[in-house]
Write an enzyme that holds these catalytic residues in place. Sequence first.
Site, mmCIF file in Angstrom:
data_model
loop_
_atom_site.group_PDB
_atom_site.id
_atom_site.type_symbol
_atom_site.label_atom_id
_atom_site.label_comp_id
_atom_site.label_asym_id
_atom_site.label_seq_id
_atom_site.Cartn_x
_atom_site.Cartn_y
_atom_site.Cartn_z
ATOM 1 C CB SER A 1 8.948 -47.701 30.450
ATOM 2 O OG SER A 1 9.995 -48.533 30.932
ATOM 3 C CE1 TYR B 1 6.201 -48.020 35.244
ATOM 4 C CE2 TYR B 1 7.870 -49.225 34.010
ATOM 5 C CZ TYR B 1 7.307 -48.031 34.428
ATOM 6 O OH TYR B 1 7.866 -46.850 34.007
#
Length: 221
Positions: free
Chosen positions: A100, A113
Amino acid sequence: LQELARQIQAGGGHALVTPTDVTKPDQVAEMVQSTLERWGQVDILVSNAGQYFRRPIAQMDIATLEQSMRVNFYSQVYAVQAVLPHMLERGSGHIVLVASMDGKKALPPDGPYVIAKFALSGFGDTLRQELHGTGVYCTTVYPGRIDTPMIADIKVPNISAKISPEAVAKAIAAGIVKRKAELYLPWQVLPLYYLQVISPRLADWAVRTLHLAGWEKPQES
């Protein structure tokens, strides 16, 4: 999964559906073994397991961080370790790690995350270099916001608009063909990446000013 398998088979392809808890290394190993028994080899691994954790670090409990690491990092490590010996033995294969942009530039309050995706970024960078000359390749993918249920409750600014999963899939397919080391998509994420390299404080300012972290949508009563 069963419906996806049905659609693939209806189009003339073949699919093996193996429900797996990717946080359990023994189950991941069994999944790979089932694949080898069915087709004899694994040509491409696309490791895409992920779970979104949004919590400020000051409020983050260790259990949440550990769960994020299990799903977003260790699950991909388990998958790689399960297929890599077979690929190296054959001298061919391609590993795709879906990370990501949170693994290149942190967007608060995505602490748990972000931490896992930064770890995955380092894993991919190391793995790619270690595989040089083996015939096995590694591509790490850094997408921005993807329009999936995982972030359905997050509203984002137009400059950081969500992209479709289909767009990501097409980019990954092209990246495999071209043996790309890294993929960044959409192209709008690149200025933030370069800004982070040049001046992290300026990149911080851009995140705040452009509201790149987005807003949580109010819960419907």
